[in-house]
Write a protein that holds these residues in place. Structure first.
Motif, short mmCIF file in Angstrom:
data_model
loop_
_atom_site.label_atom_id
_atom_site.label_comp_id
_atom_site.label_asym_id
_atom_site.label_seq_id
_atom_site.Cartn_x
_atom_site.Cartn_y
_atom_site.Cartn_z
N ARG A 15 43.02 24.46 -24.24
CA ARG A 15 42.56 24.43 -25.63
C ARG A 15 43.67 23.93 -26.54
O ARG A 15 44.80 24.36 -26.44
CB ARG A 15 42.12 25.83 -26.08
N ALA A 16 43.31 23.02 -27.44
CA ALA A 16 44.31 22.47 -28.36
C ALA A 16 44.68 23.53 -29.39
O ALA A 16 43.87 24.37 -29.77
CB ALA A 16 43.75 21.24 -29.06
N ILE A 17 45.93 23.48 -29.86
CA ILE A 17 46.41 24.48 -30.81
C ILE A 17 47.22 23.78 -31.88
O ILE A 17 47.67 22.65 -31.72
CB ILE A 17 47.28 25.54 -30.12
N PHE A 248 50.50 32.15 -34.07
CA PHE A 248 50.87 31.16 -35.08
C PHE A 248 52.34 30.75 -34.96
O PHE A 248 52.93 30.23 -35.89
CB PHE A 248 50.57 31.71 -36.48
N GLY A 249 52.90 30.98 -33.80
CA GLY A 249 54.24 30.52 -33.48
C GLY A 249 54.40 30.56 -31.97
O GLY A 249 54.91 31.53 -31.41
N HIS A 269 56.18 26.34 -31.86
CA HIS A 269 55.23 25.46 -32.54
C HIS A 269 54.29 26.29 -33.38
O HIS A 269 53.62 27.20 -32.87
CB HIS A 269 54.44 24.65 -31.50
N GLY A 270 54.24 26.03 -34.70
CA GLY A 270 53.37 26.79 -35.57
C GLY A 270 52.73 25.93 -36.63
O GLY A 270 53.12 24.78 -36.84
N ARG A 275 60.34 25.39 -34.89
CA ARG A 275 61.70 25.90 -34.82
C ARG A 275 62.26 25.70 -33.42
O ARG A 275 61.52 25.67 -32.44
CB ARG A 275 61.73 27.40 -35.14
N LEU A 276 63.58 25.60 -33.34
CA LEU A 276 64.27 25.57 -32.07
C LEU A 276 65.09 26.84 -31.94
O LEU A 276 65.93 27.15 -32.79
CB LEU A 276 65.19 24.35 -31.96
#
Length: 396
Positions: A15-17, A248-249, A269-270, A275-276
């Motif tokens: 599923r894409a997010i 959401f992250g 990824h949010g 962020r790294l």
């Protein structure tokens, strides 16, 4: 096992997010992509059937011959054997997937290719034709991620999942020791008491027993990002929380340092920003070292592990994007102080001894794939959309 993760974010369990709509960078995005019809004119007819805008997403350089490159694009696989002078297309249908999939690729030491599909692990000989599913139990599992050991390229690993009759998922690691010909389960599987959605994995180059898997755990009241760590090659697992992550992250394991199994890089990824995160003690503690309101689509460690390059790009439908973040940012892994070295929309990065490869935007830079020999400041064009001259393999 890899000094560089050269792919962007992938769907979790098919599923894409993380989709955005509208946005502050709309004008910039349209300026970069409004020529898709013109660009598509130069593609082979089979590529035109794909509804997505043509873009390169992953680059593999053959360690036996740096002139041999394999690129995963939104319309199939592209192959060159003359360092980009000419390119040919392997259609999605020939590999066994559709236009809604972005399979992760691996290249074995004898030239065999593997592609992780929703419906199994696809394998092909060096020419990239005659694809078939790997035999055994891995053949009907969804493949989440794959890797090839850079030190012993006959060895490969695959992370796979299968939905059970009770609608739960069973996640397993599989290994091959013969260039992908045979696959066996590695370890007893991930902890059954957790309701996991794995996103990526990698093994430490300097410690054969150390394996990491990033995942979402939905066994509690809410989604929590976690890092699973094994010190005994998947026999047992420790589950470590990744702070400020969840639905959401979403955490994606990006690399393990070449010489230190305890240094781990994770991209988060949010919908607001990416962020790294870096851990220097095997996932027990984390430091946020770079963030931005754009997609952190490219990640690459230099072959010796001394430098790190991050590439920011655009989501399919941008919203509230920080255009100043777009491009390539570099840092020494000693201090992780980043500086921008290149501006543009970056879709992937791969760093080899030959140089730094980047998937870029042809509308912005005049080419889809470039090679930099100065650490990302200037790029030599290697592929344009019109460079794809024909099919490498006939359709089945």
């Amino acid at each position: 096992m890899r000094a560089a993760r050269n792919r962007g974010f992938r769907a979790v369990s098919g599923r894409a997010i993380g989709d955005w709509t509208g946005g502050a960078c709309r004008a910039a995005f349209v300026a970069l992509t409004c020529g898709c019809t013109l660009a598509g004119f130069f593609l082979p007819p089979h590529a035109l059937a794909n509804g997505r805008y043509p873009a390169a997403q992953q680059v593999i350089e053959d360690p036996r011959d740096s002139r041999h490159l394999i690129v995963r694009a939104t319309y199939g696989l592209l192959v060159t054997r003359d360092a980009g002078t000419s390119w040919s297309l392997i259609c999605e249908e020939a590999v066994g997937y559709g236009s809604n999939q972005d399979p992760v690729l691996g290249l074995f030491g004898n030239g065999n290719l593997m592609a992780g599909l929703f419906g199994g692990l696809a394998l092909a000989p060096e020419d990239g034709c005659s694809w078939s599913l790997a035999p055994g139990g891995v053949s009907d599992m969804e493949i989440i991620d794959v890797t090839v050991d850079p030190g012993q390229r006959v060895h490969g690993l695959a992370l796979a999942t299968r939905q059970q009759p009770d609608r739960s998922f069973r996640h397993r690691l599989w290994q091959s020791r013969d260039n992908g010909a045979l696959w066996q389960e590695l370890g007893p599987g991930l902890p059954a008491e957790l309701d996991l959605l794995p996103t990526a994995f990698d093994a430490a180059p300097s410690d054969r027993g150390r394996i990491y898997i990033s995942a979402l755990d939905r066994s509690g009241s809410k989604f929590q990002g976690v890092l699973l760590r094994s010190d005994d090659r998947a026999a047992n697992w420790s589950v470590l929380p990744v702070p400020h992550t969840g639905l959401f992250g979403i955490p994606y394991l990006s690399a393990v340092a070449p010489a230190d199994p305890n240094t781990v890089y994770v991209r988060v990824h949010g919908p607001g920003q990416d962020r790294l995160l870096v851990s220097s003690n095997g996932g027990r503690d984390w430091q946020s070292v770079l963030e931005g309101k754009a997609v952190m689509a490219g990640f690459a460690l230099s072959p010796d592990g001394s430098e790190l390059a991050i590439g920011f790009g655009l989501p399919p439908r941008p919203r509230n994007i920080d255009c100043e973040r777009l491009g390539i940012w570099k840092a020494s892994t000693r201090d992780l102080v980043f500086r921008k070295v290149f501006g543009g929309v970056v879709q992937c990065l791969t760093w080899t001894r030959r140089g730094l490869y980047a998937c870029l935007s042809e509308r912005a830079h005049g080419f889809e794939l470039g090679l930099s020999e100065d650490g990302g400041q200037r790029f030599k064009p290697l592929m344009k959309l019109r460079s794809v001259k024909g099919l490498a393999c006939p359709l089945p």
